[in-house]
Design an enzyme around this catalytic site. Structure first.
Site, PDB file in Angstrom:
ATOM      1  CE  LYS A 156      46.615  41.079  39.679  1.00 45.92           C
ATOM      2  NZ  LYS A 156      45.677  41.941  38.937  1.00 45.92           N
ATOM      3  CG  ASP A 186      42.770  39.200  39.051  1.00 41.92           C
ATOM      4  OD1 ASP A 186      42.567  39.465  40.247  1.00 41.92           O
ATOM      5  OD2 ASP A 186      42.526  40.017  38.139  1.00 41.92           O
TER       6      ASP A 186
END
Lengths: 213, 213
Positions: free
Chosen positions: A155, A115
């Site tokens: 991501k 992330d």
């Protein structure tokens, strides 16, 4: 602004590990996995099945526990800095063979998602540092220890953490999928797994803008 | 003699954890899980989701690595003693807070299957011993540390290992299912997960004599 939720089924995740294994074997040839708990436990265990080669033993998995501490501010210091401080809940035993076993090896760090990259940066830096200490203590500084990373989903966003340039250049960073900055719902967090699967397949068949598998 | 193979899907395992969680919360109230790797990783991670109570943090998971060493005999000593020697591939760090964190807690040991019980006996005995050492070292001998066990499947067979009587009497041993001595195929070992699921559902619908879910 509401963040889009995207659902991944167990079987989709199983297949992401299966699909990534040949590349990991070819490019990195890991001797050992380090699973970052709790998110890395499931992918690490699945991946192990696909990294096994006939006649060779299973690749060992060691687990470490890291969690991103959410500093929500206090009355004195009300500044919120979400997810910037990593705390260790489990680490490898420096005093035992666990650390010595890492020296000179290709070590694959496994987590479910990349992330902000903060946790992964922390894991790589701290493991590198501790292996170096062990190498010096044991007089084995001549051996090269390599770290790689496997995540199910990366991501596509501005990262707070950084990974070593050579790891990226030498294809030792593998993300099964790169996805937009959506909210990924992993099956092991589902309170209703049938509904979870229904939502995952609805997106699959309905042509959702984001595909996780 | 061929051993019957029985297939468990990820979603069935997810539901076994979900179904067992209320009993574990009611009877044992664990503060901490210790996952025996690699088989315990997946159930421990799923179970954590169902043990979480609103407003409370997640129950931490520590991992240990144990494997049953298969002594297949040598030319000098050709006696086979399959699966009787447990070797540690990872253990808790005795020198750090990891062991101190166990003192006075309710600790749930998690594995996928209770087969011969050898690994579970080893885990309980060794963890109990190490916690006692830590308690004495830290002058905290007055605190009571309790161990419990959760497995997905307990095989109904003669066990080589034994568990503490009080653990069994106080319902601190929970098996989601007790099954005959079959070969259980877990999904994370499947090389073809669609075929694996097909075989699992075929048994389910075809009225197989053994039901895992």
């Amino acid at each position: 602004m509401s963040v889009q939720k995207v659902y991944a089924t167990y079987n989709q995740i199983h297949k992401l590990c299966q699909e990534s294994a040949p590349q990991i074997l070819e490019e990195f040839k890991p001797n050992l996995m380090i699973a970052i708990g709790g998110g890395g436990y499931v992918p690490a265990r699945i991946l192990r099945s696909f990294l096994k080669r006939p006649g060779s033993p299973n690749i060992p998995i060691q687990a470490i526990g890291l969690s991103l501490y959410e500093n929500l501010g206090t009355a004195d210091d009300p500044v919120e800095t979400p997810g910037t401080k990593v705390t260790r809940t489990q680490w490898l035993d420096m005093s035992s063979l666990e650390m010595a076993n890492l020296i000179g090896k290709n070590i694959l760090i496994v987590d479910e998602v990349d992330d902000t990259r903060t946790t992964l940066e922390y894991a790589v830096k701290e493991l590198q540092k501790d292996v170096e200490i062990a190498q010096q203590r044991l007089g084995r500084t001549g051996e090269k220890t390599n770290f790689g990373i496997f995540v199910l989903h990366n991501k596509d966003k501005t990262k707070k953490g950084a990974l070593p340039e050579d790891m990226l250049n030498e294809n030792r960073y593998v993300a099964a999928r790169t996805v937009p900055d959506v909210w990924i719902c992993y099956p092991w967090e589902a309170t209703d797994i049938d509904e979870h699967d229904r939502l995952a397949h609805e997106a699959e068949n309905g042509g959702s803008s984001v595909q996780l598998q």
